[in-house]
Design a protein around this motif. Sequence first.
Motif, PDB file in Angstrom:
ATOM      1  N   SER A   1      -9.769  -0.093  -4.872  1.00  0.00           N
ATOM      2  CA  SER A   1      -9.793   0.762  -3.697  1.00  0.00           C
ATOM      3  C   SER A   1      -8.668   1.776  -3.783  1.00  0.00           C
ATOM      4  CB  SER A   1      -9.629  -0.070  -2.416  1.00  0.00           C
ATOM      5  OG  SER A   1     -10.625  -1.057  -2.332  1.00  0.00           O
ATOM      6  N   ALA A   2      -8.904   2.954  -3.239  1.00  0.00           N
ATOM      7  CA  ALA A   2      -7.883   3.999  -3.308  1.00  0.00           C
ATOM      8  C   ALA A   2      -6.686   3.631  -2.455  1.00  0.00           C
ATOM      9  CB  ALA A   2      -8.476   5.326  -2.858  1.00  0.00           C
TER      10      ALA A   2
ATOM     11  N   SER B   1       1.159   4.436  -2.809  1.00  0.00           N
ATOM     12  CA  SER B   1       0.728   5.761  -2.353  1.00  0.00           C
ATOM     13  C   SER B   1       1.937   6.654  -2.079  1.00  0.00           C
ATOM     14  CB  SER B   1      -0.186   5.630  -1.120  1.00  0.00           C
ATOM     15  OG  SER B   1       0.444   4.864  -0.103  1.00  0.00           O
ATOM     16  N   HIS B   2       2.400   6.683  -0.843  1.00  0.00           N
ATOM     17  CA  HIS B   2       3.442   7.635  -0.456  1.00  0.00           C
ATOM     18  C   HIS B   2       4.781   7.407  -1.149  1.00  0.00           C
ATOM     19  CE1 HIS B   2       0.776   9.361   2.489  1.00  0.00           C
ATOM     20  NE2 HIS B   2       0.612   8.199   3.084  1.00  0.00           N
TER      21      HIS B   2
ATOM     22  N   GLU C   1      -7.989  -5.076   1.748  1.00  0.00           N
ATOM     23  CA  GLU C   1      -8.071  -5.890   0.528  1.00  0.00           C
ATOM     24  C   GLU C   1      -6.738  -6.542   0.217  1.00  0.00           C
ATOM     25  OE1 GLU C   1      -8.618  -5.196  -4.269  1.00  0.00           O
ATOM     26  OE2 GLU C   1      -9.321  -3.645  -2.881  1.00  0.00           O
TER      27      GLU C   1
ATOM     28  N   ASP D   1       0.824  -1.196   0.000  1.00  0.00           N
ATOM     29  CA  ASP D   1       0.000   0.000   0.000  1.00  0.00           C
ATOM     30  C   ASP D   1       0.866   1.257   0.000  1.00  0.00           C
ATOM     31  OD1 ASP D   1      -2.745   1.218   0.297  1.00  0.00           O
ATOM     32  OD2 ASP D   1      -1.811   2.009   2.110  1.00  0.00           O
TER      33      ASP D   1
ATOM     34  N   GLY E   1      -3.630   3.875  -0.008  1.00  0.00           N
ATOM     35  CA  GLY E   1      -3.453   4.668   1.190  1.00  0.00           C
ATOM     36  C   GLY E   1      -4.634   4.655   2.133  1.00  0.00           C
ATOM     37  N   THR E   2      -5.657   3.879   1.811  1.00  0.00           N
ATOM     38  CA  THR E   2      -6.849   3.820   2.658  1.00  0.00           C
ATOM     39  C   THR E   2      -6.887   2.520   3.453  1.00  0.00           C
ATOM     40  OG1 THR E   2      -8.225   2.754   0.976  1.00  0.00           O
ATOM     41  CG2 THR E   2      -8.138   5.165   0.963  1.00  0.00           C
ATOM     42  N   THR E   3      -7.689   2.526   4.523  1.00  0.00           N
ATOM     43  CA  THR E   3      -7.881   1.325   5.323  1.00  0.00           C
ATOM     44  C   THR E   3      -8.469   0.201   4.479  1.00  0.00           C
ATOM     45  OG1 THR E   3      -8.239   2.673   7.304  1.00  0.00           O
ATOM     46  CG2 THR E   3      -9.010   0.387   7.372  1.00  0.00           C
ATOM     47  N   GLU E   4      -9.391   0.563   3.584  1.00  0.00           N
ATOM     48  CA  GLU E   4     -10.033  -0.429   2.727  1.00  0.00           C
ATOM     49  C   GLU E   4      -9.021  -1.107   1.801  1.00  0.00           C
ATOM     50  OE1 GLU E   4     -12.892   2.357   4.316  1.00  0.00           O
ATOM     51  OE2 GLU E   4     -11.064   2.672   3.128  1.00  0.00           O
ATOM     52  N   ASN E   5      -8.133  -0.315   1.257  1.00  0.00           N
ATOM     53  CA  ASN E   5      -7.133  -0.877   0.347  1.00  0.00           C
ATOM     54  C   ASN E   5      -6.188  -1.812   1.088  1.00  0.00           C
ATOM     55  OD1 ASN E   5      -6.054  -0.860  -2.424  1.00  0.00           O
ATOM     56  ND2 ASN E   5      -4.220  -0.021  -1.474  1.00  0.00           N
ATOM     57  N   ARG E   6      -5.764  -1.419   2.277  1.00  0.00           N
ATOM     58  CA  ARG E   6      -4.878  -2.282   3.056  1.00  0.00           C
ATOM     59  C   ARG E   6      -5.576  -3.582   3.444  1.00  0.00           C
ATOM     60  NH1 ARG E   6      -3.293   2.802   4.851  1.00  0.00           N
ATOM     61  NH2 ARG E   6      -4.742   2.771   6.613  1.00  0.00           N
TER      62      ARG E   6
END
Length: 213
Positions: free
Chosen positions: A188-189, A114-115, A198, A110, A191-196
Motif C-alpha cells: 500500500s502507498a 512518507s513525510h 495495514e 507510516d 501516507g494513505t489510510t489503507e497503509n495505516r
Amino acid sequence: MPTDQRDQRDQRDRRALLADAAIDLLAEEGMRALTHRAVDARAGVPLGSTSAYFRTRQALLTAIVKRLSDLDREDLRRRGLDLPSAGAKPRQPITDDLDAVAAATAAFIDLSLSHTRNRALARYHCRLESITQPDLRALLTPHEEAAFRQTRELLARHGAPDLDARARAFVAAVDGLIFERLVSGSPSAAGTTENRAELTATVRALLAGATAH
C-alpha cells in the motif's frame, strides 16, 4: 529579547538548519556524500558555515543523531508514545489500550515511510556507521533504550512474561518493519489510510504476541 538570548536562538536555528540539510543529504546521497562543503551547498549557506559549527565529521554526525532523536521524540510525543530524554522519565505513562498503541505506532511508522522518510533513511545510515564508531553508537543507544523501556513498561502492565526478551523483540520487529518497507516498498502507498490500517493490524498482532501469557 536581550541580544545574547537572540544570538543563542539564532545559533540554535542555524545548527538545526545545517543538521536538517545534512540529514537530507545523507538520506538521498549516502554516507560518502556527507561533507561539510556538501552540507553548505544543500543548506544554501556560505562556504565554511558547516565547519564553523561542526568542525569535524564526527561532530557533524553527532549533530545529525541528536537532531534525529529530538525530532523523533517530538513526533512520538504527539501520538502519545512519549520517549524520555536520556536519564529522564516519560512525562506520563502511555495508554494501556493496545488498540490505541497499535494505531499510534502505525501512524509513526507510516510517517517514517512518507513525510519523514529522509529521517528514517538517515537514521539507518548512522546506525550502520556506528558499527565502526563507538562514539556514534553511544549516542544512538539512549534513544533505542528509551523505546525498550517504554515497551517493557507497557508489557509489564499487561502481565506479560519474559519482559526483557519480549520488549526487545517487539522493538526489533517494529524497527525491521520500517527498514523492510523503506528498502523494498509497501503493498500500500505510504501516507494513505489503507497503509495505516495495514500497519495497525500488523502492529496489533505483534502486541498480541508480546502480551500473550
